[in-house]
Design an enzyme around this catalytic site. Structure first.
Site, PDB file in Angstrom:
ATOM      1  N   LYS A  98       1.934  -9.493 -10.613  1.00 56.20           N
ATOM      2  CA  LYS A  98       2.091  -9.232  -9.254  1.00 56.20           C
ATOM      3  C   LYS A  98       3.358 -10.787  -8.880  1.00 56.20           C
ATOM      4  O   LYS A  98       2.599 -11.816  -9.500  1.00 56.20           O
ATOM      5  CB  LYS A  98       1.542  -9.294  -8.386  1.00 56.20           C
ATOM      6  CG  LYS A  98       1.090  -8.402  -7.923  1.00 56.20           C
ATOM      7  CD  LYS A  98      -0.306  -8.273  -6.922  1.00 56.20           C
ATOM      8  CE  LYS A  98      -0.949  -6.441  -6.572  1.00 56.20           C
ATOM      9  NZ  LYS A  98      -1.204  -6.244  -7.789  1.00 56.20           N
ATOM     10  N   ASP A 139       4.535  -5.691 -10.536  1.00 51.54           N
ATOM     11  CA  ASP A 139       4.046  -4.945  -8.980  1.00 51.54           C
ATOM     12  C   ASP A 139       5.007  -5.466  -8.091  1.00 51.54           C
ATOM     13  O   ASP A 139       6.045  -6.028  -7.980  1.00 51.54           O
ATOM     14  CB  ASP A 139       2.564  -4.855  -8.988  1.00 51.54           C
ATOM     15  CG  ASP A 139       1.387  -4.259 -10.105  1.00 51.54           C
ATOM     16  OD1 ASP A 139       2.283  -3.758 -10.126  1.00 51.54           O
ATOM     17  OD2 ASP A 139       0.708  -5.046 -10.249  1.00 51.54           O
ATOM     18  N   MET A 140       5.066  -4.264  -6.918  1.00 45.38           N
ATOM     19  CA  MET A 140       5.929  -4.406  -6.077  1.00 45.38           C
ATOM     20  C   MET A 140       4.973  -4.550  -5.283  1.00 45.38           C
ATOM     21  O   MET A 140       3.782  -4.107  -4.645  1.00 45.38           O
ATOM     22  CB  MET A 140       5.987  -3.363  -5.757  1.00 45.38           C
ATOM     23  CG  MET A 140       7.659  -3.766  -4.337  1.00 45.38           C
ATOM     24  SD  MET A 140       9.136  -4.422  -4.947  1.00 45.38           S
ATOM     25  CE  MET A 140      10.359  -3.631  -5.812  1.00 45.38           C
ATOM     26  N   ARG A 189       7.914   2.805 -12.119  1.00 47.87           N
ATOM     27  CA  ARG A 189       6.619   3.630 -11.739  1.00 47.87           C
ATOM     28  C   ARG A 189       6.681   3.781  -9.708  1.00 47.87           C
ATOM     29  O   ARG A 189       6.888   2.863  -9.132  1.00 47.87           O
ATOM     30  CB  ARG A 189       5.611   2.314 -11.464  1.00 47.87           C
ATOM     31  CG  ARG A 189       3.995   3.216 -10.961  1.00 47.87           C
ATOM     32  CD  ARG A 189       2.849   2.272 -10.610  1.00 47.87           C
ATOM     33  NE  ARG A 189       2.600   1.267 -11.701  1.00 47.87           N
ATOM     34  CZ  ARG A 189       2.418   0.254 -11.895  1.00 47.87           C
ATOM     35  NH1 ARG A 189       2.621  -0.428 -10.996  1.00 47.87           N
ATOM     36  NH2 ARG A 189       2.022   0.012 -13.262  1.00 47.87           N
ATOM     37  N   LYS A 192       3.290   5.448  -3.541  1.00 45.85           N
ATOM     38  CA  LYS A 192       3.673   5.675  -1.709  1.00 45.85           C
ATOM     39  C   LYS A 192       3.693   3.893  -1.391  1.00 45.85           C
ATOM     40  O   LYS A 192       5.182   4.249  -0.113  1.00 45.85           O
ATOM     41  CB  LYS A 192       2.315   6.852  -1.405  1.00 45.85           C
ATOM     42  CG  LYS A 192       2.319   7.931  -1.773  1.00 45.85           C
ATOM     43  CD  LYS A 192       1.529   9.214  -1.055  1.00 45.85           C
ATOM     44  CE  LYS A 192       2.108  10.559  -1.620  1.00 45.85           C
ATOM     45  NZ  LYS A 192       0.496  11.043  -0.691  1.00 45.85           N
TER      46      LYS A 192
END
Length: 313
Positions: A98, A139-140, A189, A192
């Site tokens: 992150k 990571d988002m 990746r 949702k």
């Protein structure tokens, strides 16, 4: 109604101690976060690899506003990557980072803006990952960081083209981002999305989110990149497998990803069927805040979390 109480609990040392020491609660924690140390994370990774699974490890922490803490997180990743290499696990285990944990949220300092600090720290981790024989996925986080994260991704890929991206299907912009990133060599990746985003930027209903997820899947599976399909939804797993077949995708040209502790039997079933399955494995001392914030960001996750405690399939 649950958001503020959960956020308050995330800051409570007393409640953390209670949760981690009560027999039932401590078992729950271990079900989702295998430990606080690098050694615990590596040992758990080795067990998953022995079961035919792959791993992506996340050293917990985010929204860091202290430069020393950001640097400590970088060193934790460097240590982790060294141990994965030493144990012969690097071929099966990568790391997820992150950017807000390594400087993105920092104010401007003598080392530059938070964006610049995060980029340089990410370079250090990517270099360590390459030396270890593995890769990094960025990571988002919430939508306010998306442009910065994708800009850092573009810079990193100049020297580390193997760096993975994460896209969240519930954001209105994500189909366009999928098209841009569905090129050869691009690891993406697709999840949702778990943050509580406003309707101006994100779909709000389950049906709309699911439909957007399928649209994004089609773009990625029809493209030339390497899709990483992050879902625990049995229907989405079935749809993804069907789409992969439609687009002539052989097993190994994409993978499924699921969280540690969520549907472990399904993870193993897919792996036995020949699919590549990667387990997202969080670890570290920030586990309590991580768990509570995930629930607070999207309180519907609380129902899913409780349901998973009842059935680990």
């Amino acid at each position: 109604m649950l958001r503020q109480p959960l956020l308050a609990l995330s800051r409570s040392t007393t409640v953390r101690e209670l949760v981690s020491t009560l027999p039932v609660s401590s078992g729950i924690v271990r079900s989702y976060v295998p430990g606080e140390t690098t050694a615990a994370a590596v040992a758990t990774s080795a067990g998953l690899v022995d079961d035919g699974l792959k791993v992506t490890l996340d050293f917990l922490g985010e929204d860091t506003t202290d430069l020393a803490q950001a640097d400590a997180t970088v060193q934790a990743y460097v240590e982790l990557l060294g141990q994965l290499s030493a144990r012969g696990l690097a071929r099966h285990a990568e790391v997820s980072v992150k950017l807000s944990a390594i400087g993105q949220a920092l104010p401007t300092s003598e080392r530059g803006t938070g964006h610049h600090v995060a980029l340089e720290n990410a370079r250090t981790i990517c270099r360590a990952a390459r030396n270890a024989g593995t890769t990094v996925t960025l990571d988002m986080e919430d939508h306010t960081t998306t442009d910065s994260t994708l800009a850092i991704l573009r810079d990193l890929r100049k020297d580390f083209p193997e760096t993975g991206a994460v896209l969240q299907a519930y954001l209105h912009r994500t189909e366009a981002d999928c098209r841009e990133l569905a090129h050869e060599g691009s690891r993406v990746r697709l999840c949702k999305g778990a943050y509580d985003e406003p309707e101006e930027v994100a779909y709000q209903t389950r049906l709309d989110v699911d439909t957007a997820y399928v649209r994004c899947l089609k773009i990625l599976l029809a493209g030339q990149g390497y899709p990483m399909i992050a879902t625990h939804d049995p229907r989405m797993v079935e749809i993804a497998s069907s789409l992969a077949s439609r687009y002539g995708r052989e097993q190994g040209t994409y993978e499924f990803q699921m969280l540690y502790g969520i549907r472990p039997e399904e993870q193993r079933r897919l792996a036995r069927a020949g699919d590549t399955v990667r387990v997202y494995l969080p670890y570290g001392g920030e586990w309590y805040g991580y768990l509570m914030r995930r629930l607070a960001e999207r309180p519907k996750n609380l129902t899913f979390f409780l349901r998973s405690l009842i059935s680990k399939k």
